[in-house]
Design a protein around this motif. Structure first.
Motif, PDB file in Angstrom:
ATOM      1  N   ILE A   1       0.968  -1.182   0.097  1.00  0.00           N
ATOM      2  CA  ILE A   1       0.051  -0.050  -0.014  1.00  0.00           C
ATOM      3  C   ILE A   1       0.895   1.346  -0.144  1.00  0.00           C
ATOM      4  O   ILE A   1       1.845   1.383   0.809  1.00  0.00           O
ATOM      5  CB  ILE A   1      -0.945   0.109   1.144  1.00  0.00           C
ATOM      6  CG1 ILE A   1      -1.940  -1.199   1.059  1.00  0.00           C
ATOM      7  CG2 ILE A   1      -1.753   1.530   1.485  1.00  0.00           C
ATOM      8  CD1 ILE A   1      -2.777  -1.361   2.349  1.00  0.00           C
ATOM      9  N   GLY A   2       0.473   1.969  -0.725  1.00  0.00           N
ATOM     10  CA  GLY A   2       1.158   3.550  -0.868  1.00  0.00           C
ATOM     11  C   GLY A   2       0.061   4.551  -0.182  1.00  0.00           C
ATOM     12  O   GLY A   2      -0.856   4.610  -0.540  1.00  0.00           O
ATOM     13  N   ILE A   3       0.908   5.222   0.947  1.00  0.00           N
ATOM     14  CA  ILE A   3      -0.033   6.294   1.514  1.00  0.00           C
ATOM     15  C   ILE A   3       0.558   7.586   0.811  1.00  0.00           C
ATOM     16  O   ILE A   3       1.399   8.017   0.996  1.00  0.00           O
ATOM     17  CB  ILE A   3       0.296   6.647   3.066  1.00  0.00           C
ATOM     18  CG1 ILE A   3       0.196   4.951   3.759  1.00  0.00           C
ATOM     19  CG2 ILE A   3      -0.453   7.473   3.900  1.00  0.00           C
ATOM     20  CD1 ILE A   3      -1.190   4.498   4.203  1.00  0.00           C
ATOM     21  N   LEU A   4      -0.572   8.450   0.530  1.00  0.00           N
ATOM     22  CA  LEU A   4      -0.562   9.353  -0.223  1.00  0.00           C
ATOM     23  C   LEU A   4      -1.155  10.675   0.682  1.00  0.00           C
ATOM     24  O   LEU A   4      -2.469  10.758   0.841  1.00  0.00           O
ATOM     25  CB  LEU A   4      -1.388   9.576  -1.587  1.00  0.00           C
ATOM     26  CG  LEU A   4      -1.187   8.472  -2.668  1.00  0.00           C
ATOM     27  CD1 LEU A   4      -1.824   8.773  -4.004  1.00  0.00           C
ATOM     28  CD2 LEU A   4       0.427   8.224  -2.949  1.00  0.00           C
ATOM     29  N   GLY A   5      -0.256  11.327   1.527  1.00  0.00           N
ATOM     30  CA  GLY A   5      -0.660  12.289   2.364  1.00  0.00           C
ATOM     31  C   GLY A   5      -0.370  11.790   3.778  1.00  0.00           C
ATOM     32  O   GLY A   5      -1.066  10.699   4.102  1.00  0.00           O
TER      33      GLY A   5
ATOM     34  N   ALA B   1       3.854   0.002   2.109  1.00  0.00           N
ATOM     35  CA  ALA B   1       5.243  -0.104   1.249  1.00  0.00           C
ATOM     36  C   ALA B   1       5.921   1.291   1.221  1.00  0.00           C
ATOM     37  O   ALA B   1       7.046   1.327   0.670  1.00  0.00           O
ATOM     38  CB  ALA B   1       4.884  -0.788   0.123  1.00  0.00           C
ATOM     39  N   ALA B   2       5.027   2.250   0.814  1.00  0.00           N
ATOM     40  CA  ALA B   2       5.516   3.585   0.453  1.00  0.00           C
ATOM     41  C   ALA B   2       4.608   4.807   1.045  1.00  0.00           C
ATOM     42  O   ALA B   2       3.668   4.515   1.334  1.00  0.00           O
ATOM     43  CB  ALA B   2       5.627   3.769  -0.976  1.00  0.00           C
TER      44      ALA B   2
ATOM     45  N   ALA C   1       3.256   5.189  -9.981  1.00  0.00           N
ATOM     46  CA  ALA C   1       3.920   4.680 -11.443  1.00  0.00           C
ATOM     47  C   ALA C   1       4.532   3.298 -10.953  1.00  0.00           C
ATOM     48  O   ALA C   1       4.531   2.449 -11.935  1.00  0.00           O
ATOM     49  CB  ALA C   1       5.048   5.546 -11.800  1.00  0.00           C
ATOM     50  N   SER C   2       4.555   2.976  -9.521  1.00  0.00           N
ATOM     51  CA  SER C   2       5.503   1.967  -9.437  1.00  0.00           C
ATOM     52  C   SER C   2       4.613   0.346  -9.233  1.00  0.00           C
ATOM     53  O   SER C   2       3.601   0.603  -8.974  1.00  0.00           O
ATOM     54  CB  SER C   2       5.869   1.897  -7.762  1.00  0.00           C
ATOM     55  OG  SER C   2       6.299   0.853  -7.149  1.00  0.00           O
ATOM     56  N   PRO C   3       4.998  -0.409 -10.129  1.00  0.00           N
ATOM     57  CA  PRO C   3       4.381  -1.644 -10.299  1.00  0.00           C
ATOM     58  C   PRO C   3       4.425  -2.314  -8.931  1.00  0.00           C
ATOM     59  O   PRO C   3       3.612  -3.420  -9.095  1.00  0.00           O
ATOM     60  CB  PRO C   3       5.177  -2.330 -11.354  1.00  0.00           C
ATOM     61  CG  PRO C   3       6.677  -1.617 -11.274  1.00  0.00           C
ATOM     62  CD  PRO C   3       6.415  -0.355 -10.863  1.00  0.00           C
TER      63      PRO C   3
END
Lengths: 329, 329, 329, 329
Positions: free
Chosen positions: C4-8, C29-30, C58-60
């Motif tokens: 999972i990518g956390i945006l914010g 993960a990011a 963009a990250s796969p």
């Protein structure tokens, strides 16, 4: 960063490992268990290394141990851990024998290591709040304490047989709570009980329904009741009557929903068992332990609290056997 | 000793007669009813004489009248009673027409007789305590009021047809309660409703489930909800939010017993209906009336409170019909 | 393992990151944030990498994104994330403009990515239990719903100014809850409100005390009240009346202690604010999102639920402005 | 119409006279008191005649007597009333001596007159509901009973001195309640106590804070606690744990209002004392007595219940004195 070694990866060891993840400044560094699979599973979850108990105790990288192994191993693990200066968090009971706890007190106090006895209920938000308000004088002088504990269902009879009996296995938590809330040492115990939940418990020489009356030197009184059965969840309540009023801790319901019909109003059962009810208490307990281990401050409850509760439990068991009140000390 | 004449010996007349027996300094001296049997039964129970309404009003021995007859007779009975100087306790609604209530206000105020409008809920220990604490400033400035009333089951459709509709028959109590709790006059009403309990109520042109939003000049807001159905007893609650906090009156349960099992905790339904829930309120209301009748003090709620509630009810009915908020005054 | 990518990485991003640690089969993960320090802090706590939002999208290696950035960035992030097939968890509101949400629906549904709108309250144990029991028919046909939300104190006026107003910023949660509990779409809204808590809120063109009445095609009614002030904790309650009875969710107290004296019985305030009250809800919400992201199942509430609540909020704001009820759809 | 003679017009005699006014088919026909003024006052209120106790007992027009005179006069009044065939309602305790109660049992049972011992709490809606549900099997087999009684404040020490001590004067009600709820006779009692409320009570040879543990032949256990002090109203609670669950009777609050602020939620104290709390119980008790007196049915609790409670009280007093449990029978 405090590095903690978990000795014993059973249910309670897992609880304590999970608590550590909520504590800043501490991590589970190593885990040990007689069953390799149990140790591996907990290691994977926490990112800790699997080691033997001896390796953990010997490791200079481990600052503190959490002892969640069977009771008969506690003496040896405490003895060794104290002698190498590790901070110790030991599950209750410290030992089944008061004499052996006295030996451990000598060892632990000689080394000066921080030692916490795992009476988790003292850290429950409800009971901790009660104690703080009593200490602040909000109910005046304590006069009468009532403590009630009921498990949802009895453990297997095989467990009962090696448990030391209801007073040492179950009511010991309430004896510690009594001391926590009474604010004065117990000097006499009367206890009685019956096997009403399961006759097999009676055949095993134990009781499953029991009460105790504790008295202090100044005449304060504490009533305790225990049962191995509660159909409506884990029943954990206490109330304290003082000269200025009453304070009590109620159960925590599974949820906050109420439903009403011609049969009246229905709300949720109490939280099912100790893992749910005391989830917050376990975290608070670990925060306190880590704080003490890091600072060298003496944890409370300490090893002498473990002894005091064990002595009341022994007296209660003797009272049940003899049919008369038993004096302590 | 205040001698009271009961006009109308139906259910509510009997309630008021029974209340008088709890009041020092007053007695039921005479009773009247269109049905001789109803009058005789109440006379026997209270030791009063049976008389006609005209005889009671004419009698110099009667100091006060309690009017519990059908609404369409109120105007005439109030008019006559006021003109001979009797203290008047009139059941709500004073009249179905706001204009006729205005005429009665002129008459009553010209004579100066004590006049109480029977909004019994103001005397309920819960609502009276709320109002007293709000008046004492315990919740600060009132901001938002929520009132909920639900009857256990709908009246017969025949009753509905002549009731003036839910807003004038049922929610009128809540409109009075809103004024009692808001501490400021209502300037606008929005109301909506549906027939969800019984389609026959809808066919009769009424609703059985309804809400209203009242606003005051300073922007205070009151939400009301009503239903002709509640399976769990008579639901009568109010809560008031102010700048300093919240005050609310909960329901009164049938008894104080709780039973717990695997399904959770179950407690009793709310007291079944108004005779049980407002038993204490009816007595307190009569005490207030007797005190006013004996001293000449103006009762509260008085006849102008009867008018104010009726005007809100009329506005609510118009809002339901037109679909938009209606301004008062 | 779902990455999972956390945006914010503000308050709500941190909440969601912490929730992930309670979910098996997922990890943070990011993380990305416009403020590098915020991103670094959260990275350290979770063991994730710091990346830019574009890099994360963009990250796969990243399977899903949690969008907790300012509302005006949502459109772009959703658009980009959907187009590369990421599962999306977006905080409410999806967007301030219903039209733009409609555009996003087209995009999201075209890509088929799992999309969860962050109406966290649906996952609260109380509200979720209510809904489940209503769905199981325990209260019969729903007739009347009452929802109450009160924040402990108002946000800064600067926040108010860019918030879209109370109906879009605060009551939107209750509009979603209304849809969740009513079981039928809302067709009309009446709303009114005042600035009673802080005149500066009124000067900023908003209200701080408000109510709404929602109706459905079959005549079901929902009352909502909101305030920016509650001295006794975060007040979050709902009750649903149906043909068979009542179900309600009460507040959750800070603790289960009661103290009694001559002033009566005193118990704890409600849990202070959303972080405490909805701690369990946030975890349950993340469990649901992870389950959907892993399986491809459509989350609920989805993006259409985000639109529906926004449309009711728009209608409520218009009703406040025009003074009359507004029809939807 | 049952004609009742009230013997003793003190507080409790007045309570019973008032109860008669709520019972159909009965009236207070005559009243007697050693103080003429007390008798006159009650006569005026009830419309009864003032007579001497001997005249009342001798009068063929009086069907039943209510004995509310000092305890040491009970024996003689019961003896005489039984021999002339009057139905008897005697306040507790029947007599301070168990032997003398045994003599009265012989007399009363020989005459066959209906005899009710005034254990009013059995008629409280809460306790009566508990008993009915236990009898209906709703909690299964009874295992553990907890009873708590606390008076708002201690009586004068002069009263204490002639009261027979806390166990015979106050806890006797709880001993009767224990028998009512246990469903099995008590075979052993352990009791202990302290003077914590007022040292003068200790100097007078009594205790003001006490507990008892009762056990039955099958192993059921009952805990009782008493105190002469409760700042928050008259505390009267009981709970019964059975194999299927728990049933309990809570206190009755003075009103149903709750107020919330930053200090939490505050609700009313318990009803102040026995006149308020047991108002309904006294009426229900009188209804039962009148029904029995009219029909010849044996009242419950009868005279043997008076003896049984007295015997437990004697055993508790002996246990306190000797420090060990005392067996009954």
């Amino acid at each position: 960063m405090l590095n903690i070694g978990i000795l014993g990866c059973g249910r309670i060891g897992q609880v304590h490992a999970s608590s550590v993840s909520h504590v800043d400044g501490a991590r589970v560094a190593a885990v040990a268990d007689a069953f390799p699979a149990a140790a591996s599973a907990l290691a994977e979850k926490t990112g800790a290394r699997v080691m033997s108990t001896d390796e953990i105790i010997a490791s200079p990288d481990i600052d503190a141990v959490v002892i969640g192994t069977p009771t008969d191993t506690h003496f040896d693990l405490i003895d060794k851990s104290a002698k190498v200066g590790k901070a110790i968090f030991c599950e209750k009971p410290v030992d089944m024998s008061a004499d052996r706890i006295r030996q451990l007190i000598t060892i632990v106090e000689a080394t000066g290591v921080p030692f916490l006895t795992g009476f988790n209920r003292r850290f429950d938000p409800g009971f901790a709040t009660m104690r703080a308000r009593i200490a602040a004088g909000e109910v005046g002088d304590v006069e009468l304490v009532t403590i009630l504990s009921r498990d949802p269902s009895p453990p297997p009879v095989s467990y009962i047989k090696s448990s030391g009996g209801l007073f040492r296995d179950m009511m010991i938590h309430d004896f510690d709570m009594a001391r926590f809330l009474l604010g004065e040492e117990v000097v006499q115990v009367y206890a009685t009980g019956s096997a009403l939940v399961d006759p097999a418990i009676g055949e095993a020489g134990d009781v499953d329904t029991a009460v105790a009356v504790l008295t202090t030197a100044s005449g304060r009184i504490c009533q305790i009741s225990n049962s191995r059965r509660a159909t409506y969840g884990y029943d954990q309540r206490a109330e304290v009557h003082g000269s200025l009023g009453l304070i009590k801790a109620n159960n925590v319901p599974e949820n906050n929903v109420e439903i009403a019909s011609g049969n009246g109003f229905r709300s949720a059962p109490a939280q099912h068992f100790f893992l749910e009810r005391y989830a917050g208490a376990y975290v608070a307990e670990m925060i306190h332990f880590v704080e003490c281990a890091a600072s060298g401050m003496a944890p409370s409850p300490g090893i002498r609290d473990g002894l005091a509760a064990q002595m009341i439990a022994d007296a209660a068991a003797m009272s049940l056997e003899t049919g008369v009140p038993v004096r302590l000390g």
